[in-house]
Design a protein around this motif. Structure first.
Motif, PDB file in Angstrom:
ATOM      1  N   GLU A 153     134.279   1.762 -30.120  1.00 28.63           N
ATOM      2  CA  GLU A 153     134.069   3.178 -29.813  1.00 28.63           C
ATOM      3  C   GLU A 153     132.564   3.436 -29.715  1.00 28.63           C
ATOM      4  O   GLU A 153     131.782   2.878 -30.478  1.00 28.63           O
ATOM      5  CB  GLU A 153     134.703   4.065 -30.878  1.00 28.63           C
ATOM      6  CG  GLU A 153     136.208   3.888 -30.996  1.00 28.63           C
ATOM      7  CD  GLU A 153     136.825   4.837 -32.007  1.00 28.63           C
ATOM      8  OE1 GLU A 153     136.226   5.900 -32.268  1.00 28.63           O
ATOM      9  OE2 GLU A 153     137.893   4.511 -32.549  1.00 28.63           O
ATOM     10  N   SER A 172     140.301   9.138 -34.159  1.00 28.23           N
ATOM     11  CA  SER A 172     138.853   9.325 -34.144  1.00 28.23           C
ATOM     12  C   SER A 172     138.528  10.797 -33.962  1.00 28.23           C
ATOM     13  O   SER A 172     139.208  11.508 -33.206  1.00 28.23           O
ATOM     14  CB  SER A 172     138.219   8.499 -33.020  1.00 28.23           C
ATOM     15  OG  SER A 172     138.778   8.861 -31.771  1.00 28.23           O
ATOM     16  N   TYR A 189     138.116   2.366 -41.460  1.00 29.29           N
ATOM     17  CA  TYR A 189     137.537   3.246 -40.451  1.00 29.29           C
ATOM     18  C   TYR A 189     136.049   3.388 -40.732  1.00 29.29           C
ATOM     19  O   TYR A 189     135.576   3.106 -41.836  1.00 29.29           O
ATOM     20  CB  TYR A 189     138.224   4.616 -40.429  1.00 29.29           C
ATOM     21  CG  TYR A 189     138.001   5.468 -41.663  1.00 29.29           C
ATOM     22  CD1 TYR A 189     136.955   6.391 -41.736  1.00 29.29           C
ATOM     23  CD2 TYR A 189     138.850   5.370 -42.760  1.00 29.29           C
ATOM     24  CE1 TYR A 189     136.756   7.169 -42.854  1.00 29.29           C
ATOM     25  CE2 TYR A 189     138.669   6.151 -43.889  1.00 29.29           C
ATOM     26  CZ  TYR A 189     137.616   7.050 -43.924  1.00 29.29           C
ATOM     27  OH  TYR A 189     137.424   7.819 -45.049  1.00 29.29           O
ATOM     28  N   THR A 225     135.613   7.046 -36.638  1.00 30.74           N
ATOM     29  CA  THR A 225     136.437   6.251 -35.742  1.00 30.74           C
ATOM     30  C   THR A 225     137.901   6.332 -36.164  1.00 30.74           C
ATOM     31  O   THR A 225     138.227   6.848 -37.241  1.00 30.74           O
ATOM     32  CB  THR A 225     135.990   4.786 -35.752  1.00 30.74           C
ATOM     33  OG1 THR A 225     136.265   4.216 -37.037  1.00 30.74           O
ATOM     34  CG2 THR A 225     134.498   4.669 -35.452  1.00 30.74           C
ATOM     35  N   ARG A 226     138.760   5.803 -35.323  1.00 27.37           N
ATOM     36  CA  ARG A 226     140.167   5.742 -35.700  1.00 27.37           C
ATOM     37  C   ARG A 226     140.359   4.690 -36.787  1.00 27.37           C
ATOM     38  O   ARG A 226     139.531   3.773 -36.941  1.00 27.37           O
ATOM     39  CB  ARG A 226     141.036   5.414 -34.483  1.00 27.37           C
ATOM     40  CG  ARG A 226     140.833   4.023 -33.931  1.00 27.37           C
ATOM     41  CD  ARG A 226     141.503   3.877 -32.574  1.00 27.37           C
ATOM     42  NE  ARG A 226     141.487   2.488 -32.112  1.00 27.37           N
ATOM     43  CZ  ARG A 226     140.454   1.892 -31.587  1.00 27.37           C
ATOM     44  NH1 ARG A 226     139.321   2.558 -31.432  1.00 27.37           N
ATOM     45  NH2 ARG A 226     140.535   0.634 -31.189  1.00 27.37           N
ATOM     46  N   THR A 227     141.412   4.805 -37.535  1.00 31.93           N
ATOM     47  CA  THR A 227     141.736   3.861 -38.591  1.00 31.93           C
ATOM     48  C   THR A 227     142.544   2.711 -38.007  1.00 31.93           C
ATOM     49  O   THR A 227     143.564   2.934 -37.355  1.00 31.93           O
ATOM     50  CB  THR A 227     142.528   4.554 -39.709  1.00 31.93           C
ATOM     51  OG1 THR A 227     141.746   5.607 -40.264  1.00 31.93           O
ATOM     52  CG2 THR A 227     142.874   3.567 -40.803  1.00 31.93           C
ATOM     53  N   ILE A 228     142.078   1.501 -38.220  1.00 33.04           N
ATOM     54  CA  ILE A 228     142.814   0.308 -37.806  1.00 33.04           C
ATOM     55  C   ILE A 228     143.675  -0.132 -38.988  1.00 33.04           C
ATOM     56  O   ILE A 228     143.159  -0.459 -40.063  1.00 33.04           O
ATOM     57  CB  ILE A 228     141.861  -0.819 -37.379  1.00 33.04           C
ATOM     58  CG1 ILE A 228     140.903  -0.306 -36.303  1.00 33.04           C
ATOM     59  CG2 ILE A 228     142.645  -2.013 -36.869  1.00 33.04           C
ATOM     60  CD1 ILE A 228     141.563   0.178 -35.043  1.00 33.04           C
ATOM     61  N   TRP A 272     137.224  -1.629 -33.279  1.00 28.07           N
ATOM     62  CA  TRP A 272     137.172  -0.216 -32.902  1.00 28.07           C
ATOM     63  C   TRP A 272     136.710  -0.039 -31.453  1.00 28.07           C
ATOM     64  O   TRP A 272     137.348   0.645 -30.690  1.00 28.07           O
ATOM     65  CB  TRP A 272     136.226   0.541 -33.838  1.00 28.07           C
ATOM     66  CG  TRP A 272     136.705   0.620 -35.236  1.00 28.07           C
ATOM     67  CD1 TRP A 272     137.709   1.395 -35.719  1.00 28.07           C
ATOM     68  CD2 TRP A 272     136.198  -0.112 -36.362  1.00 28.07           C
ATOM     69  NE1 TRP A 272     137.866   1.196 -37.069  1.00 28.07           N
ATOM     70  CE2 TRP A 272     136.947   0.275 -37.494  1.00 28.07           C
ATOM     71  CE3 TRP A 272     135.185  -1.053 -36.520  1.00 28.07           C
ATOM     72  CZ2 TRP A 272     136.717  -0.241 -38.761  1.00 28.07           C
ATOM     73  CZ3 TRP A 272     134.956  -1.571 -37.779  1.00 28.07           C
ATOM     74  CH2 TRP A 272     135.713  -1.177 -38.879  1.00 28.07           C
ATOM     75  N   ASN A 307     133.293  -3.946 -34.133  1.00 31.69           N
ATOM     76  CA  ASN A 307     134.358  -4.464 -34.980  1.00 31.69           C
ATOM     77  C   ASN A 307     133.799  -4.798 -36.346  1.00 31.69           C
ATOM     78  O   ASN A 307     132.593  -4.697 -36.585  1.00 31.69           O
ATOM     79  CB  ASN A 307     135.003  -5.701 -34.349  1.00 31.69           C
ATOM     80  CG  ASN A 307     133.974  -6.757 -33.987  1.00 31.69           C
ATOM     81  OD1 ASN A 307     133.312  -7.310 -34.857  1.00 31.69           O
ATOM     82  ND2 ASN A 307     133.802  -7.037 -32.701  1.00 31.69           N
ATOM     83  N   GLN A 329     139.595   2.344 -23.474  1.00 26.55           N
ATOM     84  CA  GLN A 329     139.209   3.340 -24.470  1.00 26.55           C
ATOM     85  C   GLN A 329     138.308   4.410 -23.881  1.00 26.55           C
ATOM     86  O   GLN A 329     137.987   5.397 -24.554  1.00 26.55           O
ATOM     87  CB  GLN A 329     138.535   2.681 -25.675  1.00 26.55           C
ATOM     88  CG  GLN A 329     137.128   2.166 -25.430  1.00 26.55           C
ATOM     89  CD  GLN A 329     137.114   0.727 -24.959  1.00 26.55           C
ATOM     90  OE1 GLN A 329     138.022   0.296 -24.263  1.00 26.55           O
ATOM     91  NE2 GLN A 329     136.084  -0.011 -25.342  1.00 26.55           N
TER      92      GLN A 329
END
Length: 793
Positions: free
Chosen positions: A435, A212, A410, A422-425, A433, A391, A186
């Motif tokens: 990040e 993100s 997110y 952040t990006r959407t899981i 995540w 997480n 990442q």
């Protein structure tokens, strides 16, 4: 091997989380310290200040960058194709955008997937023609994952290469495709722009909302409009005394001056109107001079429009130059056309953008930024705040699809002007995540806010759909030790009309690093807000109004970003509406005050025990200390400060080890009734349609307010009685007090001060057999004094 190591690390992290086989309800809402295997991404001894991903766990990704193609043939060799690229990895598939009739397209798109989700050894990359029906394949190539190189930043990005295309029978066909395939983490530069293979179910504009992003909130200013006077106004009725005022509005925010005291065509106001505005200045200031001609009826005497780009920006409170603005008359003709007529009337204004204030868009208790608007007044940063969002665990399902609960989570973090998302899981109750983000810190007494939300816009929905709240965490930087990494599981708690609910937990790593300890300590002696807030303070009404404007501007601007940071998300992060009435918060503040006064109450109880000789040994010891202080008065202050020092040193052993978190007991969230919560979440004005419910809530509000009114009245009464000692409101009482003062001055003059203090002290702690149950003379005298309650209706 990398996947096995990652799985082992996750198992070890889970085993290192403190567990309780029989957790109590309170433990379920407490922090839990963890020991994750941090250090993923770029790790270097000198690589700090936001580039080292050392606060997150390493996650291995497979990246595919599709750059461009050339010499692609069309169907039957006629014209040009409409090509796109399909990248297939087992059951995962992603496609690029397509171009119409272009033989040499350029895509430059990146796709990625967690290596742990790869189930097949081959990657199929196909170039297809959208205009073809049936067999739309132009050419393809197959790459073995075992041959994919690994890139370790800060190495340069992998250079793309040309690959010849083949058909499904592995026969050479016309056309070439340029792409790059590599394994990374990442920390790779391509991570933020990569499209996830497992996001194929997302369609439309929802694709952009899963990546993100970093946002910057607009730069806010206070606009001060000083309305001085107007001249040569043209009144419709010259036979009456005009009641003239000025309206000013920007967007949907309108303010007005008071009615001028000079009842003529040259009114005078000299009044300030304050607005919150944001760069870039998209709206104009509109002023309208109006006269009151009847009940709820006003006559417009002229308007003027002022662009904000030309308004003077000032750093201090130096008076700006005034300017006359000509007024115009706007009329509508019979055919519906708008006509503008220039008038001889004009208005005198002083308009300034005050950069010496900090525009409050957050509650001062939770502020993440306290700097003035003007960058010329900013001081150098004193440190760096690093946040690793690792997480979440055990999230609850937020919506249903095909009869099954799911959550697309997110995170949003806000500190200063910088917002991160952040990006959407997708479809995971335990999203990872990993990040990391960095902020510059200008003041240690600030707060970072982290919120978790469920993405409800994956299919491009816009109307009526809102991202759901999962929970929020606040961390005050001053409560963090310097250069220490805090890794905790924070409970995510949401309060709704149905009650309090734990939505899951979020694991984060936080580190606050300072450039100089002296600079941080020096900040504690500085004013919290810029100096202009103290030299020329705003009223409470102005602060509330301007904060409402500022939060509205920020939410609207960020909602227009791409992808948008939704209005409901921004308002939740900024605590919009937290100042509204809530009986639950009233109880919270009551218990907070009681907790503060508990120390004083405990001291009073202890002193009463000393005075009543409950423990003779302690009482005699107090007598000895009292005599020592009277005989050696210079020891009083030094002993007090020494005692405070010893208490503080002793308390160091029990100092808080964890940052603060949401306390359900302090918030009274676990004991609030459903009706109280329903009232707290009611709109303003109320949307409750049952009159009986509104009446019950109104009566309850009156009951609470009556108790507050009684306490405030009692405090005011005691203060007025002290004031009336010398006001001659009660002549006999004042005369008695003055005689007492005269006698006391003579006695204190001829009597050594030590003797007086000793007599007073021993009288206060005299034995119970010498005490009466009735109040003492000074208290009885004070209670007999009058207060202004006699004048109340």
């Amino acid at each position: 091997m990398a996947n096995q190591n990652r799985i082992q690390n996750q198992n070890r992290n889970q085993s290192q989380i403190p567990s309780n086989r029989n957790p109590t309800p309170e433990d379920d809402f407490n922090l839990r310290e963890t020991s994750p295997a941090l250090g993923g991404g770029r790790v270097s001894g000198n690589d700090r200040a936001g580039t080292a991903f050392d606060l997150v766990e390493e996650m291995d990704y497979l990246y595919v960058r599709v750059v461009k193609a050339k010499e692609l043939p069309a169907k039957d060799g006629n014209g040009s194709p409409s090509p796109f690229v399909e990248v297939k990895l087992g059951g995962f598939k992603s496609v690029t955008k397509h171009f119409g009739k272009v033989p040499n397209p350029e895509w430059n798109q990146v796709f990625s997937i967690l290596t742990g989700r790869i189930q097949v050894p081959l990657i199929e990359i196909s170039v297809k023609d959208k205009d073809r029906s049936g067999d739309d394949l132009i050419g393809m190539l197959v790459v073995d994952i075992t041959d994919v190189p690994k890139r370790v930043p800060p190495d340069s990005p992998l250079a793309p290469q040309w690959y010849r295309l083949e058909n499904s029978k592995r026969e050479r066909v016309a056309g070439e495709l340029m792409l790059a395939i590599w394994l990374g983490t990442q920390a790779d530069e391509a991570f933020s722009e990569a499209w996830q293979f497992d996001a194929s179910a997302v369609s439309g504009d929802g694709v952009t909302s899963i990546k993100s992003k970093v946002y910057l909130s607009p730069r806010l200013w206070y606009l001060r409009v000083n309305v001085i006077e107007a001249q040569e106004l043209q009144l419709g009725d010259r036979n009456r005394h005009p009641e003239i005022f000025v309206k000013a509005w920007i967007g949907n925010m309108m303010l007005r001056t008071r009615i001028s005291q000079s009842m003529n065509v040259c009114p005078l106001w000299n009044e300030d109107l304050m607005f919150a505005v944001a760069e870039p200045f998209e709206e104009q200031l509109v002023l309208s001079v109006e006269a009151k001609v009847g009940p709820n009826k006003d006559e417009c005497l002229g308007k003027c429009t002022i662009p904000l780009q030309g308004v003077e920006k000032r750093l201090d409170f130096r008076p700006p130059a005034g300017r006359w603005y000509n007024l115009e008359k706007h009329t509508v003709s019979g055919d519906g056309q708008s006509n503008v007529t220039k008038l001889n009337s004009r208005v005198h204004l002083r308009n300034t953008l005050d950069g010496g204030y900090h525009v409050l868009d957050e509650l001062t208790h939770y502020s993440s930024d306290l700097r003035p608007t003007a960058k010329q007044l900013w001081k150098p940063p004193i440190g760096v705040l690093e946040l690793g969002i690792l997480n979440a665990k055990n999230l609850l399902p937020m919506k249903t699809k095909d009869g099954q609960g799911m959550t697309d989570a997110y995170c949003v973090a806000k500190y200063g002007q910088k917002w991160i998302r952040t990006r959407t899981i997708l479809n995971s109750f335990n999203p990872m995540w990993n990040e990391q983000y960095t902020w510059e810190v200008f003041d240690p007494c600030t707060v970072i806010t982290i919120g978790v939300f469920d993405n409800c816009h994956l299919q491009g929905q816009n109307g009526g759909v809102q991202d759901s709240r999962i929970g929020k965490v606040r961390i005050r930087l001053s409560s963090l030790e310097t250069d220490r990494v805090y890794t905790h599981l924070y409970p995510l708690i949401v309060l709704s009309p149905s009650g309090m609910k734990k939505m899951g937990e979020i694991q984060m790593a936080v580190r606050f690093s300072c450039c100089s300890l002296f600079d941080i300590l020096q900040m504690y002696w500085q004013p919290l807000l810029p100096k202009l807030h103290y030299l020329h303070p705003l009223t409470c009404h102005q602060i509330d109004s301007l904060r409402y404007q500022a939060t509205h501007i920020v939410s609207m601007r960020l909602n227009r970003a791409e992808p948008p940071l939704r209005k409901e998300v921004v308002e939740y992060m900024l605590d919009v509406g937290s100042n509204m009435w809530s009986i639950r918060r009233s109880k919270v503040n009551h218990y907070r005050i009681a907790g503060i006064l508990s120390g004083f109450t405990s001291f009073c109880k202890w002193f009463n025990q000393v005075c009543t000789w409950k423990n003779p040994f302690i009482t005699i010891l107090v007598h000895i200390l009292f005599l020592a202080f009277v005989c050696y008065p210079w020891m009083i202050l030094s002993t007090i400060f020494l005692y405070i020092f010893l208490i503080g040193t002793w308390n160091y052993r029990g100092r808080p080890r964890h940052p603060p978190h949401m306390d359900i007991r302090l918030s009274q969230a676990d004991t609030a009734h459903n009706d109280e919560l329903d009232e707290e979440f009611d709109t303003y004005p109320t949307s409750q349609k049952h009159n009986d419910v509104v009446k019950m809530r109104y009566d309850r509000l009156r009951a609470v307010a009556s108790r507050v009114q009684t306490v405030a009245g009692d405090l005011a009464t005691q203060g007025e009685r002290f004031y009336n000692l010398l006001s001659w409101r009660d002549p006999r009482a004042t005369a008695l007090f003055l005689i007492f003062c005269l006698i006391a001055s003579i006695v204190l003059y001829v009597t050594p001060p030590k003797i007086v203090v000793i007599i007073m002290g021993f009288y206060a702690v005299r034995h119970p057999r010498f005490r009466d149950q009735v109040p003492c003379y000074p208290i009885s005298f004070l209670r007999r004094l009058p207060a202004r309650t006699d004048s109340l209706l």
